[in-house]
Design a protein around this motif. Structure first.
Motif, short mmCIF file in Angstrom:
data_model
loop_
_atom_site.label_atom_id
_atom_site.label_comp_id
_atom_site.label_asym_id
_atom_site.label_seq_id
_atom_site.Cartn_x
_atom_site.Cartn_y
_atom_site.Cartn_z
N ILE A 34 47.03 -0.65 20.73
CA ILE A 34 47.63 -1.42 19.57
C ILE A 34 47.84 -0.49 18.52
O ILE A 34 46.93 -0.08 18.16
CB ILE A 34 47.05 -2.71 19.35
CG1 ILE A 34 47.02 -3.80 20.62
CG2 ILE A 34 47.49 -3.38 18.12
CD1 ILE A 34 46.37 -4.98 20.30
N LEU A 92 48.73 -12.28 18.40
CA LEU A 92 47.63 -12.28 17.54
C LEU A 92 46.47 -13.15 17.83
O LEU A 92 46.93 -14.54 18.15
CB LEU A 92 48.00 -12.33 16.11
CG LEU A 92 49.05 -11.31 15.67
CD1 LEU A 92 49.58 -11.43 14.20
CD2 LEU A 92 48.63 -9.81 15.80
N THR A 117 55.38 -6.30 16.64
CA THR A 117 54.85 -7.81 16.59
C THR A 117 54.62 -7.83 14.94
O THR A 117 53.75 -7.13 14.68
CB THR A 117 53.70 -8.25 17.36
OG1 THR A 117 54.16 -7.88 18.60
CG2 THR A 117 53.10 -9.61 17.02
N GLU A 176 54.36 -7.60 25.07
CA GLU A 176 54.36 -8.07 23.67
C GLU A 176 52.92 -8.34 23.26
O GLU A 176 52.07 -8.30 24.08
CB GLU A 176 54.89 -9.48 23.83
CG GLU A 176 56.24 -9.64 23.09
CD GLU A 176 56.70 -11.15 22.90
OE1 GLU A 176 56.71 -11.80 21.99
OE2 GLU A 176 56.91 -11.77 24.28
N ILE A 177 52.84 -8.31 21.81
CA ILE A 177 51.60 -8.58 21.31
C ILE A 177 51.04 -9.86 20.76
O ILE A 177 52.18 -10.26 20.10
CB ILE A 177 51.03 -7.24 20.36
CG1 ILE A 177 51.06 -5.90 21.01
CG2 ILE A 177 49.73 -7.44 19.70
CD1 ILE A 177 51.03 -4.76 20.11
N ALA A 219 43.85 -8.97 18.75
CA ALA A 219 45.18 -8.91 19.03
C ALA A 219 45.05 -9.01 20.62
O ALA A 219 44.13 -8.52 21.16
CB ALA A 219 46.13 -7.96 18.80
N SER A 220 46.21 -9.25 21.45
CA SER A 220 45.87 -8.95 22.93
C SER A 220 47.47 -8.67 23.30
O SER A 220 48.19 -9.17 22.95
CB SER A 220 45.69 -10.35 23.36
OG SER A 220 45.83 -10.68 24.57
N VAL A 221 47.54 -8.06 24.28
CA VAL A 221 48.71 -7.45 24.96
C VAL A 221 49.01 -8.55 26.10
O VAL A 221 48.47 -8.79 26.90
CB VAL A 221 48.59 -6.12 25.46
CG1 VAL A 221 49.85 -5.77 26.21
CG2 VAL A 221 48.26 -5.20 24.49
N GLU A 279 44.43 -4.66 32.32
CA GLU A 279 45.66 -3.97 32.68
C GLU A 279 46.19 -4.38 34.11
O GLU A 279 47.39 -4.53 34.18
CB GLU A 279 45.34 -2.42 32.46
CG GLU A 279 44.89 -1.77 31.36
CD GLU A 279 45.91 -1.84 30.15
OE1 GLU A 279 47.29 -1.28 30.27
OE2 GLU A 279 45.72 -2.28 29.01
N LYS A 320 41.54 -6.99 21.62
CA LYS A 320 41.75 -5.80 21.34
C LYS A 320 41.64 -5.78 19.45
O LYS A 320 42.00 -6.90 18.96
CB LYS A 320 42.84 -5.12 21.63
CG LYS A 320 42.93 -4.91 23.17
CD LYS A 320 44.03 -3.86 23.64
CE LYS A 320 43.74 -3.80 25.33
NZ LYS A 320 44.81 -2.86 25.81
N SER A 321 41.28 -4.76 19.06
CA SER A 321 41.26 -4.58 17.50
C SER A 321 42.55 -4.49 17.36
O SER A 321 43.20 -3.68 17.71
CB SER A 321 40.15 -3.63 17.18
OG SER A 321 40.65 -2.98 15.96
N LEU A 322 42.73 -4.93 15.98
CA LEU A 322 44.16 -4.73 15.41
C LEU A 322 44.27 -3.27 14.71
O LEU A 322 45.29 -2.80 14.28
CB LEU A 322 44.48 -5.93 14.11
CG LEU A 322 45.16 -7.07 14.97
CD1 LEU A 322 45.35 -8.04 13.51
CD2 LEU A 322 46.77 -6.48 15.07
N ILE A 338 42.57 -13.96 11.32
CA ILE A 338 43.01 -13.44 12.81
C ILE A 338 42.05 -12.25 12.92
O ILE A 338 41.53 -11.47 12.40
CB ILE A 338 44.34 -12.59 12.31
CG1 ILE A 338 45.45 -13.62 11.99
CG2 ILE A 338 44.83 -11.68 13.49
CD1 ILE A 338 46.81 -13.02 11.87
N ILE A 377 42.21 -0.63 11.68
CA ILE A 377 41.49 -0.85 10.15
C ILE A 377 42.64 -1.32 9.01
O ILE A 377 41.77 -1.61 8.19
CB ILE A 377 40.52 0.56 9.88
CG1 ILE A 377 41.72 1.66 10.04
CG2 ILE A 377 39.41 0.67 10.39
CD1 ILE A 377 41.21 2.95 9.41
N PHE A 393 44.38 -3.82 8.93
CA PHE A 393 44.12 -5.19 9.09
C PHE A 393 42.70 -5.60 8.86
O PHE A 393 42.56 -7.07 8.99
CB PHE A 393 44.56 -5.94 10.33
CG PHE A 393 46.24 -5.26 10.51
CD1 PHE A 393 47.25 -5.86 9.94
CD2 PHE A 393 46.35 -4.35 11.58
CE1 PHE A 393 48.45 -5.49 9.84
CE2 PHE A 393 47.60 -3.74 11.79
CZ PHE A 393 48.96 -4.31 10.89
#
Lengths: 743, 167, 89
Positions: free
Chosen positions: B73, A729, B54, A726-727, A719-721, A382, A704-706, A716, A708, A710
Motif C-alpha cells: 500500500i 479502508l 483509493t 482495489e484497496i 487498509a486491505s487489498v 495473496e 495492512k498499515s496505511l 481508520i 506513516i 496517515f
C-alpha cells in the motif's frame, strides 16, 4: 520407556499438581490441616515410588521436604510465607528432576547446585535435632576430563529485567563451575539517557568461560532464564564460530569489540559486511540445530506450496484462451495439486494433534520467529486474493473448475486458520511473570497485596501479548502504589489489612478483555479534577461526569500522587499506556468507587493480522468494518430516511441509538444514493448506528498499515487489498464511537 | 533516451544503458505543469503508470489516497498540488514516481540522465515557480536551468501527515 | 550531584533516576555523581549509568562517579562494567 515408568511419571505429575494447588491455596487462605496433609502425602508418595525405581536424586530431595512437612504436621514448625514460596521452588525442582528422567538425561551441575541450595534452605527450618548426619551429596566435584574454553554470547529479551532474574548470579555461578577468563559488557546498543527505556535490556555480554562442562551443561546454567535470553555458545578455539557470531548478532560494532577485548585476532575475522544477511529483522537463534533444520524444511515446503499456487494461477489464466482438450489435461494436473494440498493439510493437522497430546512431557515445540509467521500470513492473503480472482475469471461457479477453485478456497481457509493459530499464545505465561514484580513492589512500599490471576488460558495474538505487557505492568504498579492502601490505613477503614489486586483475562464477543481490579481507596475524583484544571486540560466550570473525570488520568502529565515515588507517579505513564493500547486497536476504560477500589478494563482484538470484516461503500471509497464489532445491518427505506433527516438518533425497535453519518464525518460528497443502510456497531458496552451507502458483504482480510502519512487519521486503523486489487479502508470502531460521542 | 511508459520500469534495468562518468549523478527529469524538474534517482524506487487510487478522507488536498503496488500500500501525493500549481489533470502520460513508499503524481517522465557535478549550482534562479524550500539545487541541462527537488522537504512527514482543517 | 533520596539503584529506581539524569544533563556541564548513599545496584541500574555516562560523553561534558561503596563496586565488577563507567579500580 517401560510401562511402569510411564505410570510413575504420570503419577508424579498428578502429585506435583496437587502439591502446587495446595501450596497456592495455602498462600491465600493460610495453612490448614488438610492442605498440609495433602502436601505431605504428595511428597511422600513421590519419594516412595522414586525409591522403587532407584531414582536417588529424587529420593534425597523429597526426603528433606518430607521431614520438614512432618515437623509442620506435628506442630513443631509453623508455616510462614517464605516457606511456602520455598516449597513452590522445591516443587519446581522436583519437576525438573522428573523431567530429566523422561528425557533420560543426567543432572547438570547447575541443577545440582539448585537442589543443594534448596535442601539447605529447607533444613534451615528444621528443628536442630532433626538434622541428621545424612550429609546429602556434596557439590559436584566432577572429575576434570578436559577443561574447555567456552565462548558465551548473551543478549536479553525485552522482558528480561522485569522477570526479576539476575544475570549477576549467573556470572557468580560461572566462577563456581569454572573460571571466567573474560566478561566483556556489550554497551553500544544502550540508547542515550533521553531515549532509553530503563526497564528494557539493551546491554549484552560476551563471556569466555574455562570449565569442564559440555555445551549442554553450559546451556543448563541458563536454565532458569533461558526463555528470556538469547544465547550463542561455542568453543573459543573455533574461529569460524566467531564469524558466525558476528553475522548472527547483526551488530556492526561487535567485530571490533571482540578484537579489542582480545577474544580474537583481527585476521581471524572476515569482514562482517560479507556475511551479514540482508534481512533486517532480528532472527531468533534456534539453539538446537535440529530444530533449525526443521524450520528450514518447513520454509521450503511453504515455498513449494507457493510456487504451486502460482503455477496454478497461470494455468487457469491461460485456460480461457486455450483449446478444450488442453483444459482437460490441465484439470487433471490441477486436481493433483489439490490432492497434494490435501496431504499437506493432513500433515498440518497431524502435527497439531501430536503437539496437543497432553500427557507427553517432551512435546517437541518449535520456536519460530513470529516475523516468519507474518510472512506466511501475507502470502496466504495473496494466495486467497489470487484464488478469488480466478473464481471471478471463471464466471461459471457450477463448472468443474469452478467447484475445484471453491474447494481450494475452503482448503486455503483451513491453512490460514492454522497459521493464525500459531500466533496465538496463552496469556498465562506473561501474567505469571508479573507475580514476582508485584510482590516485590508491594513489599518495597510496605503494602500487603494478594495478587490473583485468572483466565490464564485465554489466548491472544503473540504480538498483542508482547506489546501489552509493559502497559499492564505499569497499571499493576499503579494499582499497588496508588490504589491499595497501607495495611494500617486499611484496618482503620474497616477493611482487611491485606489488599487484593486481580488480573483477569477472558474472551467476550470477539474481543479479549483484560481487567485489573483492586479493592483499594479508589480514584479521588476531586483531586484529579483539581489537577486537570491546574494544568489547563480542563476548564474551571465544567460539568464533567465521574467517568469523564476518571478518563482524565489517561491524559498526559496528570499524576495525582503527591510525592513522586520510585514505583509510579511520574505522570507520563497512563497516557502512554492508553496510546499503546489504542495502537493495538483496543480501548481502555476505568471505573472507580471511592473507598472501594478501581477497575481498569482493557479490550483488545483477538488478532492483529487478519480480521473477518464486512465490506461496504461510502461515497467513492470502500470500507471494512470488523465483523466482531457488528451487531446488525438495517436497510433504510425512503420513508425512514425522511424521518431520519438531520436526526442524530435512530429508533430501532424501540431502542434509541446514537447515529453517526459516515459521509458527513469523512467529508464525503452528499451524493444521493438509492439506498442507504445502517450498520449497528458496538465496542464493549457502547453501541452506535453508522449511516453508510451500500453493503457489499463479508470479507476476510489481512490488515495492512496505511503508512506513516496517515498516522494521525483517527477512525481508520488500516487498509486491505481486495480481490480486485482495489484497496479498502478498515474502520476502527472504538475510535468511531468515541468520535460520535465527542460530537 | 526515450522511456517506454507502456511497461513497468525498474531503474535497475536502466542502469545498463547509462554510462556513469566521473563525478556525476543520475537524475530523473520530468514535466510538471509545463516545466522540467529533476529528482536524484537514488531517491526513487520505481516508476509506474498512473493507476486507480483509493481516496483516504480527511487528509490534505494533495494527499490523494493510496494505491496498490503489487500488494503493497503506497501513499499517493499530487506533486502539482503540493507546489500550489493546481491539481494534476490526468492523461495517458500521467505517471507515478515512487520514493520512500510515497508515489508522486507527475505529468510526464522526460528522461533519466546523468548530470556532472560541475553542472550543479546552489544559487536559485529567478523565475522558479515553486517555493525555495523545495529546491535542493539547480542543474544546467540542455542550456536551461532545472530545479532539482529536495525530496526530504517535499515529503516532510510532519507537514504532509496533517489532517485537513475541518470546515 | 548527590543522589539524595535513593539508597539503591535498581529496577525500582531507574525510572525516577532517568528523569533526574535528564535534568542534570540539561543544567550541568560537569557532573559529579556522588554515590555515597547508594548501597545496592543491579544490572538495570548499571545499564542506566552506562547510558548516562555515554550520553554525557557524547555531549562533550564530563561525568564522574565518586564515593562508590565497595558492595556496589563489587556488583559492577561482576559484569566488568567498571571501565566503561570510568571507575578507577
Amino acid at each position: 520407556m517401560t510401562e511402569e515408568l510411564e505410570i510413575f511419571l504420570e503419577d508424579c505429575d498428578d502429585q506435583l499438581q496437587m502439591m502446587e494447588d495446595a501450596l497456592v491455596d495455602m498462600q491465600s487462605n493460610g495453612a490448614s490441616e488438610s492442605t498440609i496433609g495433602t502436601i505431605f502425602r504428595a511428597v511422600h508418595t513421590i519419594k516412595g515410588s522414586a525409591g522403587m525405581f532407584g531414582f536417588d536424586d529424587i529420593v534425597t530431595f523429597a526426603h528433606t521436604g518430607e521431614n520438614l512437612f512432618d515437623s509442620i504436621r506435628q506442630g513443631d514448625v509453623g508455616v510462614c510465607e517464605e516457606m511456602i514460596s520455598l516449597f513452590l521452588l522445591c516443587k519446581d525442582h522436583m519437576e525438573v528432576l522428573i523431567n530429566l528422567l523422561t528425557e533420560d538425561k543426567e543432572l547438570s551441575a547447575a541443577q545440582k547446585e539448585v537442589g543443594h541450595n534448596l535442601i539447605q534452605r529447607l533444613e534451615g527450618y528444621l528443628p536442630r535435632a532433626q538434622i541428621k548426619e545424612e550429609n546429602i551429596e556434596d557439590i559436584p566435584s566432577t572429575i576434570v576430563i578436559e577443561a574447555a574454553k567456552w565462548h558465551i554470547s548473551i543478549r536479553f529479551h525485552k522482558d528480561f529485567f522485569t522477570t526479576g532474574m539476575s544475570i549477576n548470579s549467573v556470572f557468580k555461578f560461572f566462577n563456581k563451575v569454572g573460571k571466567v577468563l573474560k566478561i566483556q559488557p556489550i554497551i553500544y546498543n544502550i540508547p542515550s539517557i533521553e531515549d532509553i527505556n530503563p526497564l528494557h535490556p539493551y546491554i549484552g555480554f560476551e563471556v569466555c568461560l574455562l570449565a569442564d562442562l559440555s555445551k549442554s551443561e553450559v546451556e543448563d546454567i541458563f536454565e532458569f532464564i533461558q526463555e528470556d535470553v538469547d544465547l550463542y555458545i561455542f568453543l573459543c578455539d573455533d574461529s569460524d564460530e566467531y564469524n558466525t557470531l558476528v553475522s548472527i548478532r547483526k551488530e556492526p560494532e561487535l567485530k571490533n569489540e571482540l578484537i579489542n577485548a582480545k577474544f580474537i585476532d583481527e585476521d581471524t575475522l572476515i569482514e562482517p559486511e560479507l556475511i551479514i544477511p540482508t534481512v533486517e529483522e532480528k532472527e531468533e537463534i534456534v539453539l538446537n540445530q535440529k530444530e533449525e533444520e526443521i524450520v528450514l524444511n518447513q520454509k521450503e515446503e511453504e515455498i513449494v506450496l507457493n510456487q504451486k499456487e502460482e503455477e496454478e494461477e497461470e494455468i487457469v489464466l491461460n485456460q480461457k484462451e486455450e483449446e478444450e482438450e488442453i483444459v482437460l489435461n490441465q484439470k487433471e494436473e490441477e486436481e493433483e495439486i489439490v490432492l497434494n494440498q490435501k496431504e499437506e493439510e493432513e500433515i498440518v493437522l497431524n502435527k497439531k494433534e501430536e503437539s496437543s497430546e497432553p500427557k507427553k512431557k517432551a512435546v517437541s515445540s518449535l520456536r519460530v520467529d513470529s516475523s516468519k509467521i507474518d510472512i506466511l500470513i501475507n502470502y496466504m492473503s495473496e494466495i486467497s486474493i489470487t484464488n478469488s480472482r480466478i473464481l471471478t475469471l471463471i464466471d461459471d461457479e457450477g463448472s468443474e473448475i469452478g467447484e475445484t477453485v471453491i474447494h481450494m478456497k475452503q482448503l486455503l481457509e483451513f491453512v490460514s486458520d492454522g497459521i493464525m493459530d500459531m500466533r496465538m499464545v496463552k496469556v498465562g505465561d506473561s501474567f505469571n511473570k508479573f507475580r514476582r514484580i508485584v510482590s516485590d513492589t508491594a513489599k518495597k512500599i510496605g503494602k500487603d497485596v494478594d495478587f490473583v490471576i485468572s483466565g490464564e488460558d485465554t489466548e491472544l495474538d503473540k504480538t498483542v501479548v508482547e506489546r501489552i505487557s509493559d502497559p499492564l505492568l505499569h497499571m499493576l504498579r499503579n494499582s499497588i502504589d496508588h490504589g491499595v492502601e497501607l495495611p494500617e490505613d486499611r484496618v482503620a477503614c474497616g477493611k482487611p489489612a491485606q489488599g487484593r489486586v486481580d488480573l483477569r483475562a477472558y474472551q467476550d464477543s470477539g474481543t479479549i478483555v483484560i481487567e485489573i481490579e483492586d479493592n483499594g481507596k479508589g480514584l479521588d475524583r476531586d483531586r484529579i479534577l483539581a489537577k486537570a484544571i491546574e494544568n489547563g486540560s480542563v476548564k474551571k466550570n465544567n460539568n464533567l461526569s465521574d467517568s469523564e473525570i476518571y478518563k482524565l488520568i489517561f491524559s498526559a502529565g496528570l499524576s495525582t500522587a503527591e510525592t513522586v515515588s520510585a514505583i509510579s507517579g511520574r505522570g507520563v505513564g497512563m497516557d502512554v499506556v492508553k496510546r499503546n493500547i489504542e495502537d493495538l486497536r483496543g480501548s481502555v476504560e476505568i471505573e472507580s468507587t471511592i473507598g472501594q477500589g478501581s477497575k481498569i478494563t482493557i479490550r483488545l482484538p483477538l488478532t492483529l493480522a487478519v480480521i473477518d470484516g464486512f465490506l461496504l461503500q461510502v461515497g467513492d471509497t470502500k470500507y471494512i468494518i470488523p465483523l466482531e464489532n457488528i451487531k446488525e445491518c438495517i436497510e433504510l427505506t425512503t420513508i425512514e430516511q425522511e424521518s431520519l433527516n438531520g436526526n442524530e438518533f435512530i429508533n430501532v425497535r424501540g431502542e434509541v441509538l446514537p447515529l453517526l453519518d459516515i459521509r458527513l464525518l469523512l467529508g464525503e460528497n452528499k451524493s444521493i444514493t438509492e439506498r442507504q443502510n445502517i450498520v449497528i456497531v458496538y465496542f464493549g458496552k457502547k453501541i452506535v448506528g453508522l449511516l453508510v451507502d451500500e453493503l457489499l458483504g463479508e470479507h476476510q482480510t489481512v490488515i495492512k498499515s496505511l503508512g506513516i502519512v496517515f498516522d494521525q487519521l483517527s477512525g481508520i486503523s488500516g487498509a486491505s487489498v481486495l480481490g480486485s486489487g482495489e484497496i479498502a479502508l478498515i474502520f476502527d470502531v472504538a475510535r468511531l464511537i468515541e468520535l460520535r460521542n465527542e460530537g | 533516451m526515450e522511456l517506454d511508459l507502456d511497461t513497468e520500469m525498474n531503474l535497475d534495468d536502466m542502469d545498463d544503458d547509462l554510462l556513469v562518468i566521473g563525478d556525476s549523478q543520475q537524475y530523473l527529469f520530468f514535466i510538471l505543469a509545463g516545466d522540467i524538474y529533476a529528482i536524484d534517482v537514488n531517491n526513487i524506487s520505481e516508476m509506474i503508470e498512473y493507476q486507480a487510487i483509493t481516496k483516504v478522507p480527511l487528509m490534505l488536498p494533495y494527499i490523494k489516497g493510496v494505491t496498490n503496488v503489487r500488494g503493497k500500500i503506497i501513499t499517493v501525493l499530487d506533486l502539482r498540488e503540493r507546489f500550489g500549481l493546481g491539481e494534476t489533470k490526468l492523461n495517458y502520460k500521467t505517471s507515478l514516481v515512487i520514493t520512500n513508499n510515497i508515489a508522486l503524481i507527475i505529468d510526464e517522465v522526460h528522461e533519466v540522465t546523468s548530470v556532472e557535478e560541475s553542472n550543479l549550482k546552489e544559487s536559485i534562479n529567478f523565475g522558479v515557480k515553486i517555493e525555495r524550500r523545495f529546491v535542493k539545487n539547480m542543474a544546467s541541462y540542455n542550456n536551461t536551468h532545472i530545479v532539482i527537488l529536495d525530496c526530504d522537504e517535499v515529503l516532510n512527514i510532519k507537514e504532509i501527515s496533517q489532517k485537513r482543517a475541518s470546515k | 550531584m548527590i543522589l539524595d533520596n535513593l539508597t539503591a539503584l535498581t529496577i525500582y529506581e531507574v525510572e525516577t533516576l532517568q528523569d533526574i539524569f535528564i535534568l542534570a544533563l540539561k543544567e550541568q556541564e560537569n557532573i559529579l555523581l556522588d554515590m555515597a548513599k547508594i548501597d545496592k545496584i543491579d544490572i538495570v541500574g548499571i545499564q542506566l549509568l552506562l547510558s548516562m555516562v555515554s550520553t554525557v560523553k557524547a555531549s562533550q561534558k564530563t561525568i564522574k562517579l565518586i564515593n562508590v561503596k565497595d558492595t556496589v563496586l563489587q556488583q559492577i565488577k561482576i559484569s566488568n562494567t567498571q571501565i566503561a563507567l570510568g571507575l578507577d579500580v
